[in-house]
Enzyme design. Sequence first.
Site, PDB file in Angstrom:
ATOM      1  N   ASP A 244       0.830  -1.210   0.000  1.00 33.82           N
ATOM      2  CA  ASP A 244       0.000   0.000   0.000  1.00 33.82           C
ATOM      3  C   ASP A 244       0.863   1.258   0.000  1.00 33.82           C
ATOM      4  O   ASP A 244       1.941   1.288   0.613  1.00 33.82           O
ATOM      5  CB  ASP A 244      -0.927  -0.014   1.230  1.00 33.82           C
ATOM      6  CG  ASP A 244      -2.070   0.983   1.079  1.00 33.82           C
ATOM      7  OD1 ASP A 244      -2.297   1.482  -0.038  1.00 33.82           O
ATOM      8  OD2 ASP A 244      -2.730   1.264   2.093  1.00 33.82           O
TER       9      ASP A 244
ATOM     10  N   ASN B  11     -10.165  -4.068  -6.670  1.00 37.69           N
ATOM     11  CA  ASN B  11      -9.305  -3.103  -7.378  1.00 37.69           C
ATOM     12  C   ASN B  11      -9.699  -2.869  -8.847  1.00 37.69           C
ATOM     13  O   ASN B  11      -9.215  -1.935  -9.479  1.00 37.69           O
ATOM     14  CB  ASN B  11      -7.830  -3.509  -7.311  1.00 37.69           C
ATOM     15  CG  ASN B  11      -7.197  -3.251  -5.966  1.00 37.69           C
ATOM     16  OD1 ASN B  11      -6.264  -3.937  -5.556  1.00 37.69           O
ATOM     17  ND2 ASN B  11      -7.681  -2.252  -5.246  1.00 37.69           N
TER      18      ASN B  11
HETATM   19  C1  FPP Z   1      -1.858  -0.229  -3.434  1.00 40.21           C
HETATM   20  O1  FPP Z   1      -1.348   1.103  -3.416  1.00 40.21           O
HETATM   21  C2  FPP Z   1      -1.230  -0.970  -4.519  1.00 40.21           C
HETATM   22  C3  FPP Z   1      -1.890  -1.656  -5.486  1.00 40.21           C
HETATM   23  C4  FPP Z   1      -3.372  -1.770  -5.565  1.00 40.21           C
HETATM   24  C5  FPP Z   1      -1.148  -2.333  -6.578  1.00 40.21           C
HETATM   25  C6  FPP Z   1       0.097  -3.074  -6.176  1.00 40.21           C
HETATM   26  C7  FPP Z   1       0.732  -3.593  -7.404  1.00 40.21           C
HETATM   27  C8  FPP Z   1       2.038  -3.559  -7.694  1.00 40.21           C
HETATM   28  C9  FPP Z   1       3.085  -3.105  -6.762  1.00 40.21           C
HETATM   29  C10 FPP Z   1       2.476  -3.968  -9.069  1.00 40.21           C
HETATM   30  C11 FPP Z   1       2.865  -5.368  -9.336  1.00 40.21           C
HETATM   31  C12 FPP Z   1       3.188  -6.194  -8.171  1.00 40.21           C
HETATM   32  C13 FPP Z   1       4.084  -7.215  -8.152  1.00 40.21           C
HETATM   33  C14 FPP Z   1       4.140  -8.008  -6.914  1.00 40.21           C
HETATM   34  C15 FPP Z   1       4.987  -7.544  -9.267  1.00 40.21           C
HETATM   35  P1  FPP Z   1      -2.339   2.296  -3.742  1.00 40.21           P
HETATM   36  O2  FPP Z   1      -2.336   2.546  -5.188  1.00 40.21           O
HETATM   37  O3  FPP Z   1      -3.685   2.009  -3.153  1.00 40.21           O
HETATM   38  O4  FPP Z   1      -1.636   3.471  -2.973  1.00 40.21           O
HETATM   39  P2  FPP Z   1      -2.338   4.752  -2.343  1.00 40.21           P
HETATM   40  O5  FPP Z   1      -3.141   4.274  -1.157  1.00 40.21           O
HETATM   41  O6  FPP Z   1      -1.188   5.593  -1.940  1.00 40.21           O
HETATM   42  O7  FPP Z   1      -3.186   5.355  -3.425  1.00 40.21           O
END
Ligand code: FPP
Length: 245
Positions: A26, A74
């Site tokens: 996150d 998501n």
């Molecule tokens: C949450 O941060 C993150 C996600 C929903 C996506 C995570 C995906 C990756 C890191 C890409 C691929 C992963 C791997 C393991 C190769 P957010 O976007 O909700 O952050 P925020 O709360 O700051 O908006």
Amino acid sequence: MTDERNNTAGEREQSGIPRHIAIILDGNGRWAKKRGLPRTAGHAAGAETFRRIALYCRDIGVDYLTVYAFSTENWKRPTEEVKTIMRLLDKYLHEAIETMERDGMKMRIFGDVSGLSPELQALAHTADTVADRVEGFQANICLNYGGRDEIVHAARRYATDLASGKAGELTEELFSSYLYSAGIPDPDLLIRPGGEQRLSNFLLWQCAYAEFYFTDVLWPDFTPEELDRAIAVFRSRDRRYGGVK
Ligand code: FPP
């Protein structure tokens, strides 16, 4: 950084290294915003952090790392953001398929793969086939994953097996064998970077006795030193599993 590298399971037990660590990735979006970058740049940085942390977990003797990369909820995100995350997963899966045997590190996908593109479904399947041949550290990427969805899927599969006489009386152990995490121990330590303090539908069944560690560090900034801090806190916890010492 801890120097407990390449140790055996017994040494790991003594050193207090968790056998299974789960992480909610996150803070990618906020990391990008702070830098004036698009959210997608945060996901690319987050994917690199995943690579670094997975290798570090392998090196210090963790057996399993399970990360929450994309939830069943998501899909509500903007199309471009979803596409970027799927492209990143495609890239990392391709890479994992090539390197798993060389690096002694296997990667598996947990989640409802039937909801993914045919290309990602095929990659997840190939990754599984290669992982079957590899011994050692296992990284699980939760993709199109939801804890409640996993439990409902497991219940449906059990009901089908019961109706056809293939399953016996339901126990916790038998139910666990219908989950994506079948055969692997429950997480000992659940880490959530990014400042929120909730489970967000992650590993609801498996985290029954996990120790929780929350940090404001945003996922792309998460370092091996931060993981060491989480492990130090984990070591200081008194795990009683409902009993007394
Ligand atoms: C949450 O941060 C993150 C996600 C929903 C996506 C995570 C995906 C990756 C890191 C890409 C691929 C992963 C791997 C393991 C190769 P957010 O976007 O909700 O952050 P925020 O709360 O700051 O908006």
